[in-house]
Design a protein around this motif. Structure first.
Motif, PDB file in Angstrom:
ATOM      1  N   SER A   1      -7.931  -9.872 -10.328  1.00 37.61           N
ATOM      2  CA  SER A   1      -7.746  -8.684  -9.065  1.00 37.61           C
ATOM      3  C   SER A   1      -8.123  -7.458  -9.023  1.00 37.61           C
ATOM      4  O   SER A   1      -8.712  -7.348  -9.717  1.00 37.61           O
ATOM      5  CB  SER A   1      -6.640  -8.949  -8.507  1.00 37.61           C
ATOM      6  N   THR A   2      -7.980  -6.655  -7.382  1.00 38.17           N
ATOM      7  CA  THR A   2      -8.931  -5.231  -7.276  1.00 38.17           C
ATOM      8  C   THR A   2      -8.189  -4.682  -6.134  1.00 38.17           C
ATOM      9  O   THR A   2      -7.081  -4.801  -5.721  1.00 38.17           O
ATOM     10  CB  THR A   2      -9.885  -5.582  -6.047  1.00 38.17           C
ATOM     11  N   SER A   3      -7.729  -3.419  -7.380  1.00 40.23           N
ATOM     12  CA  SER A   3      -6.691  -2.778  -5.867  1.00 40.23           C
ATOM     13  C   SER A   3      -7.588  -1.230  -6.040  1.00 40.23           C
ATOM     14  O   SER A   3      -8.825  -1.189  -6.235  1.00 40.23           O
ATOM     15  CB  SER A   3      -6.284  -1.836  -7.412  1.00 40.23           C
TER      16      SER A   3
ATOM     17  N   ASN B   1      -6.852   0.194 -14.228  1.00 35.30           N
ATOM     18  CA  ASN B   1      -6.085  -0.409 -14.690  1.00 35.30           C
ATOM     19  C   ASN B   1      -5.364  -0.021 -15.525  1.00 35.30           C
ATOM     20  O   ASN B   1      -5.817   0.526 -16.882  1.00 35.30           O
ATOM     21  CB  ASN B   1      -6.196  -2.314 -13.992  1.00 35.30           C
TER      22      ASN B   1
ATOM     23  N   ASN C   1      -3.724   1.112  -3.065  1.00 30.93           N
ATOM     24  CA  ASN C   1      -3.723   0.154  -2.488  1.00 30.93           C
ATOM     25  C   ASN C   1      -3.620  -0.855  -3.920  1.00 30.93           C
ATOM     26  O   ASN C   1      -4.521  -1.280  -4.023  1.00 30.93           O
ATOM     27  CB  ASN C   1      -4.199  -1.248  -1.325  1.00 30.93           C
TER      28      ASN C   1
ATOM     29  N   TYR D   1      -2.381  -3.667  -7.235  1.00 26.78           N
ATOM     30  CA  TYR D   1      -2.090  -4.694  -6.656  1.00 26.78           C
ATOM     31  C   TYR D   1      -0.947  -5.035  -8.192  1.00 26.78           C
ATOM     32  O   TYR D   1      -0.468  -4.983  -9.097  1.00 26.78           O
ATOM     33  CB  TYR D   1      -3.065  -5.889  -6.919  1.00 26.78           C
TER      34      TYR D   1
ATOM     35  N   THR E   1       1.373 -12.077  -5.831  1.00 23.36           N
ATOM     36  CA  THR E   1       2.179 -12.510  -4.901  1.00 23.36           C
ATOM     37  C   THR E   1       3.353 -12.200  -5.435  1.00 23.36           C
ATOM     38  O   THR E   1       4.394 -13.026  -3.925  1.00 23.36           O
ATOM     39  CB  THR E   1       1.044 -13.298  -4.266  1.00 23.36           C
TER      40      THR E   1
ATOM     41  N   ASN F   1       6.039 -10.260  -3.187  1.00 25.50           N
ATOM     42  CA  ASN F   1       5.880  -9.866  -2.063  1.00 25.50           C
ATOM     43  C   ASN F   1       7.263 -10.029  -1.173  1.00 25.50           C
ATOM     44  O   ASN F   1       8.090 -10.715  -1.619  1.00 25.50           O
ATOM     45  CB  ASN F   1       5.824 -11.086  -1.406  1.00 25.50           C
TER      46      ASN F   1
ATOM     47  N   GLY G   1       0.423  -9.199  -2.259  1.00 25.41           N
ATOM     48  CA  GLY G   1       0.670  -9.096  -3.304  1.00 25.41           C
ATOM     49  C   GLY G   1       0.400  -7.581  -3.790  1.00 25.41           C
ATOM     50  O   GLY G   1       0.164  -6.791  -4.807  1.00 25.41           O
ATOM     51  N   PHE G   2       0.426  -6.623  -2.632  1.00 24.30           N
ATOM     52  CA  PHE G   2      -0.515  -5.515  -2.837  1.00 24.30           C
ATOM     53  C   PHE G   2       0.811  -4.291  -2.447  1.00 24.30           C
ATOM     54  O   PHE G   2       2.125  -4.617  -1.753  1.00 24.30           O
ATOM     55  CB  PHE G   2      -1.626  -5.775  -1.875  1.00 24.30           C
TER      56      PHE G   2
ATOM     57  N   GLN H   1       1.314  -1.074  -1.279  1.00 24.05           N
ATOM     58  CA  GLN H   1       0.665   0.348  -0.439  1.00 24.05           C
ATOM     59  C   GLN H   1       1.463   1.808  -0.356  1.00 24.05           C
ATOM     60  O   GLN H   1       2.335   2.050  -0.285  1.00 24.05           O
ATOM     61  CB  GLN H   1      -0.232  -0.380   0.792  1.00 24.05           C
TER      62      GLN H   1
END
Length: 606
Positions: free
Chosen positions: A347-349, A376, A412, A414, A417, A420, A451-452, A454
């Motif tokens: 994943s990428t934040s 991270n 943002n 991660y 999910t 959620n 999955g984020f 924010q």
């Protein structure tokens, strides 16, 4: 008959007489002869120096002479020895002499005449066709000679020329050449017909056949997002520098560089910058070439490893005069997204920094932009959160320090999910182990989507998205569902303290330190001092200090020459009061010096 007889008688008498002379019976008188003409060892001509004239005859005659042009006689100067002949430059002298038989004044000789002209000044010095200087090629040097120059000689090794040096041929040239750094000295001298010498002409020819080092630009080739100012570092022997911005080869007909060049074009265009330097002898350097691509899109995206390059690319703009990596402030010239990847979960934040964002340190010290990091953080590496369960974490900024943002940044984060639709709490810490707070978090909760999580923040350090553990209490009679909800926020029922006023701000004896004084006010149990480098934007401060007797506080580590804005408010326990009017000062460059640059500025506080 009679005439014939007389002729016969004459012949007889003549013969008789001659016979008697021949026999010595008759002595005839000697014939009268003139004295021999004097002769001078110094003959008529042009003289450059004085000389002696020696007079003589073929016999023992007495010699008389006259200088000046009149004819001599036995009453003139009697010659007894060499005569000194001399005169000023440009004058003439006539020497005349006559001889008589010794002891007589008769039988004078013819008059000897010698005329002398004096030339004692040499010709003017030769003039070289090429004057002294520096040159990048071999030379052919001619000489211009004076009209009375009879012969001319020269040397090329710096020695003084004379008649033993190389003879110069009129109309020819002298070859002069040398390696870089070599100085060839040409010297020449002329002589006139009588040997007078001119002064020596001397010319130095320095050969420089190597161009200067190529100029270097302070902005390397690359992609940029704002207008760039290109400054050049030039070699010490670079006299002129020329450049082009269209990729053409620069030369002396191109634009000359005299000051830093500002370049900036439309999005997607490239500037092909080429530059060359010339030295005093017109030797050219190598051409330096740079390519600047301009990307003026709304947002740029980088990896954390590229943060330190944001200054050179123009994304991070530093205050004028900043050198090195330490700076009081960083300003964003374009909106920037920093992608922080986590390969473990794929994943990428993202951390999004808005355009015109100003970044400073909360303690007022300079920040090292090259030390900015974004990573991270393992949830297991955090501590001090009590019963909160960490669902995701991120570090952005300077490790161990708090950064302050002039406008909120967006993160943002991660978290997966599986979360959620759930709401997480956002907290911040300087080191990730203690002093967790929501101070500097613009949105203290987030709703997880795709999955984020924010949220926005005005301060940077360690961020953690957490979830409170839910405790359900059950009784034998019923269940109080209200216990499952969040706790009510704390309430403060203390009275609002009155607004104080800053009386003055004075410089202390420490460089960069001031002391703030304020008035008494009602219902004050403590104080909060706020200050910053922009009016109304207080990014520094001291919270809830002192008591109702406190009337001053010292503030240090202020930057010399910078303007600061101060305000203070009273606290009544948990109840903060209104802010005072703003006080504006500039810190002087000496101990004890402070420059008020305006009267207190009243700012409406609502």
């Amino acid at each position: 008959m009679v005439i014939y007889t007389l002729k016969v008688i004459n012949k007889l008498v003549r013969g008789l007489l001659l016979g008697m002379v021949g026999l010595g019976l008759i002595m005839l008188p000697k014939p009268i002869m003139a004295a021999d003409i004097p002769v001078s060892t110094l003959l008529s001509g042009t003289l450059s120096v004085g000389n002696t004239a020696v007079l003589s005859t073929g016999g023992t005659e007495a010699i008389y002479y006259q200088i000046g042009g009149s004819d001599p006689n036995f009453l003139s100067y009697g010659y007894t020895g060499p005569i000194w002949i001399d005169g000023d430059d440009g004058t003439s002298l006539i020497l005349k002499a006559i001889a008589y038989d010794v002891g007589t004044t008769s039988n004078p000789s013819s008059i000897m005449t010698e005329v002398f002209t004096f030339d004692k000044i040499g010709p003017t010095a030769p003039v070289t066709s090429v004057t002294s200087g520096s040159f990048n090629t071999a030379l052919q040097v001619g000489l211009t000679l004076a009209p009375d120059a009879f012969t001319t000689y020269y040397t090329t090794n710096g020695s003084a020329p004379d008649t033993s040096a190389t003879l110069y041929s009129v109309g020819n040239t002298i070859p002069i050449d040398g390696m870089t750094g070599v100085i060839v000295t040409l010297k020449a001298i002329s002589y006139d017909a009588v040997g007078n010498a001119s002064s020596i002409t001397s010319s130095d020819y320095t050969f420089d056949k190597t161009g200067p080092d190529a100029p270097t630009a302070n902005i390397p080739s690359g992609t940029y997002h704002t207008t760039q100012t290109i400054g050049l570092t030039l070699a010490g022997d670079a006299l002129h520098t020329y450049y082009s911005l269209d990729g053409t080869t620069p030369d002396m007909n191109s634009t000359e560089y005299t000051s830093p060049i500002s370049i900036g074009v439309s999005d997607g265009q490239t500037i092909y910058f080429k530059v060359v330097s010339y030295d005093a002898t017109d030797n050219a350097s190598e051409i330096s070439s740079y390519e600047y691509f301009f990307d003026n899109t709304t947002t740029i995206t980088i990896d954390p490893g590229s943060i330190s390059t944001l200054v050179t690319s123009g994304v991070f703009v530093l205050p004028v005069g900043t050198t090195g990596t330490l700076t009081s402030m960083v300003t964003l010239s374009v909106q920037t997204a920093i992608n922080v990847s986590d390969s473990a979960i794929g994943s990428t934040s993202t951390i999004t920094l808005p355009k015109d964002l100003e970044i400073t340190r909360s303690d007022g010290y300079d920040l090292d932009y090259s030390a900015l990091t974004a990573t991270n953080v393992s949830v297991g590496g955090l501590s001090g959160l009590g019963s909160e369960v960490v669902r995701g974490a991120l570090q952005w900024g300077l490790a161990g320090h708090t950064l302050v943002f002039s406008t909120p940044i967006t993160l943002n984060l991660y978290v997966g999910t599986a979360l959620n639709g759930r709401t997480l709490n956002i907290n911040r810490s300087v080191d990730g182990t203690s002093q967790w707070t929501s101070d500097g978090i613009a949105t203290t909760t987030c709703a997880v989507s795709l999955g984020f999580c924010q949220f926005q923040a005005t301060k940077a350090s360690y961020y953690a998205a957490t979830e409170s553990q839910t405790v359900t209490t059950t009784s034998s009679s019923n269940t109080n569902s209200s216990n499952n909800g969040p706790a009510s926020p704390p309430q403060c029922n203390n009275s609002l303290p009155a607004k104080p006023a800053i009386i003055t701000v004075k410089a202390s004896n420490k460089r960069g330190e001031v002391e703030v004084f304020w008035s008494d006010t009602e219902r004050a149990t403590g104080w909060t001092l706020m200050y910053g480098i922009k009016s109304g934007k207080y990014i520094y401060g001291v919270s809830d200090f002192g008591d109702n007797q406190s009337r001053s506080i010292k503030v240090g580590m202020l930057k010399v020459g910078r303007t600061y804005y101060f305000s203070i408010k009273a606290n009544n326990g948990c109840m903060p009061g209104p802010e005072s009017a703003e006080w504006q000062i500039r810190v002087g460059n000496k101990r004890g010096k402070l420059t008020p640059i305006a009267k207190p500025v009243t700012r409406v506080v609502r």
